[in-house]
Design an enzyme around this catalytic site. Structure first.
Site, mmCIF file in Angstrom:
data_model
loop_
_atom_site.group_PDB
_atom_site.id
_atom_site.type_symbol
_atom_site.label_atom_id
_atom_site.label_comp_id
_atom_site.label_asym_id
_atom_site.label_seq_id
_atom_site.Cartn_x
_atom_site.Cartn_y
_atom_site.Cartn_z
ATOM 1 N N GLU A 287 0.837 -1.204 0.000
ATOM 2 C CA GLU A 287 0.000 0.000 0.000
ATOM 3 C C GLU A 287 0.872 1.255 0.000
ATOM 4 O OE1 GLU A 287 -3.725 0.422 0.197
ATOM 5 O OE2 GLU A 287 -2.768 2.185 -0.621
ATOM 6 N N ASP A 291 1.099 4.002 -2.977
ATOM 7 C CA ASP A 291 0.696 5.389 -2.745
ATOM 8 C C ASP A 291 1.826 6.369 -3.076
ATOM 9 O OD1 ASP A 291 -1.605 4.175 -1.873
ATOM 10 O OD2 ASP A 291 -1.299 4.613 0.255
ATOM 11 N N SER A 485 -7.409 2.056 -3.832
ATOM 12 C CA SER A 485 -6.122 2.560 -3.344
ATOM 13 C C SER A 485 -5.243 3.069 -4.467
ATOM 14 C CB SER A 485 -5.351 1.449 -2.638
ATOM 15 O OG SER A 485 -5.848 1.233 -1.372
#
Ligand SMILES: *[C@@H]1O[C@H](CO)[C@@H](O)[C@H](O)[C@H]1NC(C)=O
Ligand SMILES: *[C@@H]1O[C@H](CO)[C@@H](O)[C@H](O)[C@H]1NC(C)=O
Ligand SMILES: *[C@@H]1O[C@H](CO)[C@@H](O)[C@H](O)[C@H]1NC(C)=O
Ligand SMILES: *[C@@H]1O[C@H](CO)[C@@H](O)[C@H](O)[C@H]1NC(C)=O
Length: 567
Positions: A287, A291, A485
């Protein structure tokens, strides 16, 4: 620092004689523990509880009015964001609230400390027996069956009548911890084999038919590759649950996918609650790497900060969600855009607590910060795919003061990704800025799914971007990742690049986006009209012309956004 120390300074000798008979009023309750939790038994009466009290903002309705005033393009005050002091003045609890809470604390021999700079939050420690007595509660031990996570919670609590209107909530009480912690809202990395689509636009690399890279996003959304110039225009990327953003992986990513910029381009680190950012390769988080790679690698030249929130929470089981906002509110120059790819189901947080957090987003929005969150990956079944009979809205997507980002896939046509969470909040009604968009959708929807969702709730997501098969470098290898995401950092990067042009032209950054997106912004978004988000044994909501609760208003076109903001 409005109220700091006031709890000591204004202690006055009020409590002459015995407190009058207590008049407790039920404040919050829930019918039972959340699914998956069982009652173990009473909590030890001498066990110490760390409780937090949230005092009411002195004038939230005025803060909200100002938020819309500075965020609505047709307003004369558009872009005239509030200063830190102006926001604090509106939200710091009023003297009447401080006095009421102080005299109650004194009557009960409690020493509390202020834990937020506006004085909205205070904390103190009391044994279970005293907490039960103070709040007419029944603090008990609950255990989550699958994970063994234990928590001391009560199914209801009351507050003294004289504190009503002054005290928003006591925490942690009826909100249970998320046993899995805040799960990143992306699906497990999957390697896609399927063709996604056929591209006709010559500018889109053919490789984009199987995987998404920064070049694909640049081609699909007309994102410039030239570097931003304004150092004041910062982009913040939050990280939780020990998800670390790895610099070596970023370098590998840039070498592979951004050969046109220096592979030494990197991010700065900000930590709170004991957060860190281990650079051990095996600790790189999918993640966090996603990001940071799709912000640094897409928002070319925009100074980017990775905000790593540790586990030493000041906000109880909010796991840093409130702490990070309070930390940014304390800064004189917070980032102009903040992207977060974590979240949970709305029902896991009590309404009072959800509202308090949402109101903190309003404060940051009034300061001129665009707050973006991924909408979740469970279609209409919530943040992650789950069984359900009614649709499950996610948090914080139901909060009207932030921008919720869903996911799409493919081009010609770009279509909804089936996991893209969307729907309607049970906690917040439809805000004015989207009332036409939502009612148009609901009319077109007709009876489909009726009774499964709250037709008077705030609809989400607001917008979307690609979210399937993003190439991410993790511990040296490339993985393909799906999820909303992927979408939140992508949208955030595009807004940061628009802000760069605005700031360069002497204008304000966009700030709270929704009033703009639902008015002038519509012309700058590609409407997505196919696909749906199945769940709860239904086909979910279909994407339709105009706004829909799968892809929102659609996906961005950078060039059209510049036109829409008057550049
Ligand atoms: C709490 O009470 C139990 C007995 O009821 C006792 O054994 C224990 O030591 C006490 N703990 C504290 C922290 O006082
Ligand atoms: C909130 O602020 C507005 C504008 O200054 C004022 O008219 C109103 O009386 C205030 N309300 C409270 C409760 O202080
Ligand atoms: C892509 O184009 C080829 C050849 O024109 C066609 O056979 C195929 O069905 C198309 N695929 C999709 C998903 O449209
Ligand atoms: C539906 O949404 C409205 C508006 O936010 C709210 O007041 C109401 O409680 C919600 N209904 C349910 C059943 O949650």
């Amino acid at each position: 620092m409005v109220a700091s120390g006031l709890f000591l300074a204004s202690l006055i000798a009020l409590a002459l004689g015995k407190p009058t008979a207590r008049n407790l009023k039920l404040h919050e309750s829930r019918p039972s523990a959340p699914n998956g939790f069982s009652l173990v038994g009473s909590a030890d009466s001498n066990r110490t509880l760390k409780l937090r009290l949230a005092l009411a903002e002195s004038n939230f309705s005025e803060l909200e009015r100002k938020l819309y005033d500075v965020s609505t393009p047709k307003s004369a005050n558009y872009g005239k964001h509030l200063s830190k002091a102006e926001v604090q003045q509106l939200v710091a609890p009023g003297q009447d609230s401080i006095d009421a809470v102080n005299s109650w604390l004194k009557e009960n021999d409690i020493t509390a400390k202020t834990i937020s700079s506006t004085g909205e939050w205070i904390s103190f420690e009391v044994p279970v027996s005293k907490a039960n007595d103070l709040f007419d509660a029944d603090f008990s031990v609950f255990k989550h069956d699958d994970t063994g996570v234990e928590a001391i919670r009560t199914l209801s609590y009351s507050i003294p009548a004289e504190l009503q209107g002054h005290l928003d909530l006591v925490h942690p009480t009826v909100t249970f911890p998320n046993p899995y912690s805040h799960l990143p809202v992306f699906q497990s990395p999957v390697k896609k084999t399927a063709e996604i689509q056929n591209f006709t636009a010559g500018a889109i690399p053919s490789s984009c038919s199987s995987t998404i890279t920064p070049a694909c996003l640049q081609a699909i959304y007309n994102i410039p590759t030239t570097a931003a110039t304004e150092s004041s225009n910062q982009l913040g990327v939050t990280g939780f649950i020990d998800q670390y953003a790895n610099k070596k992986d970023l370098k590998t990513f840039l070498k592979k996918y951004r050969t046109d910029i220096s592979s030494s381009t990197t991010f700065t680190l900000q930590t709170l609650d004991g957060g860190s950012n281990s650079q051990t390769g095996s600790k790189a988080g999918v993640e966090a790497n996603l990001d940071i790679q799709y912000t640094v690698g897409v928002a070319t030249g925009v100074p980017t900060t990775f905000i790593s929130v540790g586990d030493d929470f000041q906000d109880g089981d909010l796991e840093g969600f409130l702490d990070v906002i309070n930390a940014l509110l304390d800064e004189d120059a917070p980032p102009s855009v903040l992207t977060t790819s974590y979240g949970q189901d709305e029902s896991t947080i009590s309404r009072a607590l959800a509202v308090k957090l949402c109101n903190a987003y309003a404060q940051l929005g009034a300061r001129g910060v665009s707050i973006l969150f991924a909408s979740g990956d469970g279609g209409v079944s919530g943040s992650q795919s789950a069984s359900c009979s009614k649709f499950v809205p996610t948090f914080p997507s139901g909060c009207p003061y932030m921008t919720s980002v869903g996911a799409t896939q493919g081009v010609n046509p770009e279509t909804a990704a089936d996991f893209s969470s969307g729907g309607f909040s049970n906690y917040w009604g439809v805000p004015d800025y989207q009332s036409d968009a939502v009612s148009t959708y609901l009319s077109a929807l007709g009876k489909t799914n009726s009774g499964k969702y709250n037709a008077s709730g705030r609809g989400f997501p607001d917008v979307s971007t690609q979210g399937v098969s993003f190439e991410v470098v993790v511990d040296g290898s490339v993985e393909a990742v799906d999820g909303t995401s992927c979408a939140s950092p992508t949208f955030a990067s595009i807004i940061s690049l628009v802000n760069d042009k605005l700031v360069a032209a002497g204008k304000s950054p966009l700030g709270f986006l929704n009033p703009f997106l639902y008015s002038d912004g519509v012309a700058a978004l590609n409407d997505i009209t196919s696909g749906s988000n199945p769940g709860c044994n239904t086909n979910g909501f279909p994407a339709k012309k105009g706004w829909d609760p799968v892809t929102g208003l659609g996906t961005p076109d950078f060039k059209k956004l510049l036109t829409a903001v008057g550049l």
